[in-house]
Scaffold this active site. Structure first.
Site: not given
Ligand code: IPE
Ligand code: IPE
Ligand code: MG
Length: 257
Positions: A21, A24, A26, A38, A66, A132, A195
């Protein structure tokens, strides 16, 4: 399914699962579009995978997309799918050369047919590898996994519907998407949230949970080593007492003089 044995030496986790996570944020911090985060996230996957091989981790499971990520803006969803497709194409021969077996777990029917085809090809290509076991969770949710497992169990033996008392943990677990793997020993979540976000709900029951504020694109071998060092200090009791698992008792704090 192999279960985690409570008496296994805890030094190196056999199975590491990661909620990747913070891509975005970053990108936002650098005034870049989210996709830039990404993209850099894919580089982090490569680094961490190589580090896991060096450290003797057997299973690495990555949460990439997810069930709930479908709720994101359509352009971000399609960008992520395209990125997944490109990464598969670009990385699969390298994975194969490094002895990595790739599996993709999730509700694959929701993915575009072309992506499904490439997943099938990549899985077939790396099927014989054992160094792995890498699993990428895409269109995956822990709740989906449990419902899917229950449906699959009942489809395999419809008579169970009339004798539900015969359904037990082991029989259901055999139908989970990651039934081939032991349960994760260590869960790492980057990006600062504490979480689970519907990741492997069943299998995380006894995982050690490691949260770091570091954003996924910044995560590297040093970050992984910090998580592994933290893990090595944990006492895994699986419901038993400290004495039962044979650990020396925690020393009483010394009273100040
Ligand atoms: C969790 O991240 C899912 C993945 C890393 C693929 P999210 O960014 O979707 O989680 P929430 O919505 O903040 O809980
Ligand atoms: C995790 O990074 C990647 C995916 C859930 C696909 P996010 O895209 O959720 O990044 P943040 O949480 O917005 O920084
Ligand atoms: Mg996220």
């Amino acid at each position: 399914m192999t279960r985690n044995a409570a008496d296994r030496p805890a030094a190196v986790p056999r199975h590491v699962a990661i909620i990747m996570d913070g891509n975005g944020r970053w990108a936002n911090a650098r005034h870049l579009p989210r996709v830039a985060g990404h993209n850099r996230g894919v580089d982090a996957v490569r680094r961490v995978m190589e580090a896991c091989v060096r450290r003797g981790v057997e299973y690495l499971t990555l949460f990439a997309f997810s069930s709930e990520n479908w709720r994101r803006p359509a352009d971000e969803v399609s960008t992520l799918m395209r990125l997944f497709m490109t990464a598969l194409q670009k990385e699969v021969s390298r994975l194969n050369e490094n002895g990595v077996r790739l599996r993709v777990a999730g509700d694959l029917a929701t993915l575009e047919p072309e992506l499904q085809r490439r997943i099938t090809q990549a899985q077939a290509l790396t099927e014989g590898n054992a160094r792995l076991k890498l699993t990428v969770c895409a269109s995956y949710g822990g709740r989906w996994d449990m419902i899917n497992a229950m449906r699959s169990l009942l489809a395999a033996d419809p008579s169970l519907a009339n004798r539900p008392q015969d359904i037990d943990e082991a029989s259901l677990a055999q139908h989970l998407a990651l039934a081939f793997a032991p349960e994760p020993d260590l869960l790492i979540r980057t990006g600062g949230e504490r979480r689970i976000s519907n990741f492997m709900l069943w299998q995380l029951a006894y995982a050690e949970l490691y949260f770091t504020d570091q954003l996924w694109p910044d995560f590297d071998a040093v970050s992984l080593d910090a998580a592994l060092a933290w893990y090595a200090q944990r006492e895994r009791r699986f419901g038993r007492t400290s004495q039962q698992v044979g650990a020396p008792p925690v020393p009483a704090p010394v009273a100040p003089a």
